[in-house]
Motif scaffolding. Structure first.
Motif, PDB file in Angstrom:
ATOM      1  N   ASP A 260       1.491  40.584   8.821  1.00 12.43           N
ATOM      2  CA  ASP A 260       2.559  40.714   9.815  1.00 12.43           C
ATOM      3  C   ASP A 260       2.394  41.981  10.646  1.00 12.43           C
ATOM      4  N   GLU A 261       1.947  43.070  10.023  1.00 19.53           N
ATOM      5  CA  GLU A 261       1.739  44.296  10.795  1.00 19.53           C
ATOM      6  C   GLU A 261       0.561  44.135  11.752  1.00 19.53           C
ATOM      7  N   LEU A 262      -0.493  43.478  11.282  1.00 16.97           N
ATOM      8  CA  LEU A 262      -1.644  43.242  12.154  1.00 16.97           C
ATOM      9  C   LEU A 262      -1.238  42.437  13.389  1.00 16.97           C
ATOM     10  N   LYS A 263      -0.346  41.473  13.208  1.00 13.71           N
ATOM     11  CA  LYS A 263       0.079  40.625  14.318  1.00 13.71           C
ATOM     12  C   LYS A 263       0.767  41.428  15.417  1.00 13.71           C
TER      13      LYS A 263
ATOM     14  N   TYR B  45      -7.955  49.317  12.056  1.00 15.36           N
ATOM     15  CA  TYR B  45      -9.134  49.358  11.185  1.00 15.36           C
ATOM     16  C   TYR B  45      -8.703  49.444   9.722  1.00 15.36           C
ATOM     17  N   GLN B  46      -7.723  50.298   9.454  1.00 13.04           N
ATOM     18  CA  GLN B  46      -7.226  50.464   8.092  1.00 13.04           C
ATOM     19  C   GLN B  46      -6.612  49.170   7.571  1.00 13.04           C
ATOM     20  N   LEU B  47      -5.837  48.490   8.405  1.00 14.00           N
ATOM     21  CA  LEU B  47      -5.199  47.238   7.998  1.00 14.00           C
ATOM     22  C   LEU B  47      -6.236  46.151   7.718  1.00 14.00           C
ATOM     23  N   LYS B  48      -7.228  46.057   8.590  1.00 11.43           N
ATOM     24  CA  LYS B  48      -8.266  45.041   8.394  1.00 11.43           C
ATOM     25  C   LYS B  48      -9.082  45.337   7.138  1.00 11.43           C
ATOM     26  N   GLN B  49      -9.303  46.618   6.869  1.00 11.46           N
ATOM     27  CA  GLN B  49     -10.009  46.989   5.655  1.00 11.46           C
ATOM     28  C   GLN B  49      -9.197  46.583   4.431  1.00 11.46           C
ATOM     29  N   SER B  50      -7.886  46.860   4.469  1.00 12.99           N
ATOM     30  CA  SER B  50      -7.012  46.504   3.348  1.00 12.99           C
ATOM     31  C   SER B  50      -6.984  44.997   3.142  1.00 12.99           C
ATOM     32  N   MET B  51      -6.942  44.253   4.242  1.00 10.13           N
ATOM     33  CA  MET B  51      -6.921  42.800   4.140  1.00 10.13           C
ATOM     34  C   MET B  51      -8.235  42.276   3.558  1.00 10.13           C
ATOM     35  N   ASN B  52      -9.327  42.869   3.987  1.00 11.29           N
ATOM     36  CA  ASN B  52     -10.640  42.429   3.521  1.00 11.29           C
ATOM     37  C   ASN B  52     -10.809  42.683   2.024  1.00 11.29           C
TER      38      ASN B  52
ATOM     39  N   GLY C 134      -6.080  44.463  19.055  1.00 16.45           N
ATOM     40  CA  GLY C 134      -6.590  44.076  17.742  1.00 16.45           C
ATOM     41  C   GLY C 134      -8.105  44.048  17.666  1.00 16.45           C
ATOM     42  N   LEU C 135      -8.776  44.498  18.721  1.00 21.25           N
ATOM     43  CA  LEU C 135     -10.230  44.453  18.761  1.00 21.25           C
ATOM     44  C   LEU C 135     -10.843  45.330  17.665  1.00 21.25           C
ATOM     45  N   VAL C 136     -11.798  44.779  16.924  1.00 19.95           N
ATOM     46  CA  VAL C 136     -12.494  45.544  15.879  1.00 19.95           C
ATOM     47  C   VAL C 136     -13.649  46.303  16.527  1.00 19.95           C
TER      48      VAL C 136
END
Length: 208
Positions: A114-117, A86-93, A22-24
């Motif tokens: 849940d997918e990020l987890k 990266y895509q998931l974190k962008q969507s969450m942000n 999960g490292l950015v």
């Protein structure tokens, strides 16, 4: 030639203790107009970690009998998920309630969360670490949910944040939904009152 795993940071299979799926890797978010910039930043970050070859095909998977296959698989799994994370974190942000109902907004947020987890490592279950980790994850999901709410929900947000014990995400969701329902009831009541007043005025005028 087989590449033996080593604690040497120059070794292809070296993983730092801070590395996890999960490292950015980069801080600048992809916004649809900066693909080239983001791609270059990711490549630079992976190259600095000596792992670029795991996503561009340079480091082919060893045969199952090769002594390095386990190390290769571990490094490959660590970094091949970077674009999706990266895509998931962008969507969450970028996710915010906006015109969505609370239920739709929550469902979208929870799906991404849940997918990020699935890409995040969990601690070994001993000395209460697992409970502490789960509590932290639950608190983070609550904070993420609240941050995306419309400003009009600031009162219920404050109520949740002021609770002595941090609520679960389901509890926070329930409280916000309750507030949404109260608003709908109040709105309908006001609409009926206004409609009734309008009818009375029309009736009075017709009698004149």
């Amino acid at each position: 030639m087989a590449r033996e795993q080593s604690n040497d940071s120059q070794n292809l299979f070296f993983l730092h203790s801070a590395d996890h799926p999960g490292l950015v890797l980069v801080s600048n978010l992809l916004n649809g107009n900066n693909y080239n910039t983001c791609e270059r930043a990711i490549r630079i970050a992976l190259n600095a970690k000596n792992k670029l070859g795991f996503i561009d095909g340079t480091y082919d998977q060893p045969s199952n009998t090769d002594s390095t296959v386990a190390a290769w698989s571990r490094c490959n799994s660590m970094h091949r998920n970077a674009p999706r994370i990266y895509q998931l974190k962008q969507s969450m942000n970028n996710l915010a309630q906006g015109s969505f109902s609370i239920h739709i907004y929550y469902t979208r947020m929870k799906t991404i969360w849940d997918e990020l987890k699935t890409y995040q490592p969990a601690p070994t279950c001993h000395c209460g670490n697992m409970k502490a980790w789960n509590d932290y994850q639950e608190q983070e999901s609550v904070m993420t949910f609240l941050m995306g709410l419309n400003p009009s929900y600031v009162a219920v947000m404050a109520q949740i944040l002021m609770m002595e014990c941090s609520p679960s995400i389901l509890k926070a969701f329930s409280l916000v939904v309750q507030e949404e329902r109260h608003r709908a009831i109040d709105f309908n009541a006001c609409a009926k009152t206004a409609q009734g007043s309008g009818s009375s005025v029309a009736l009075t005028q017709s009698r004149k």
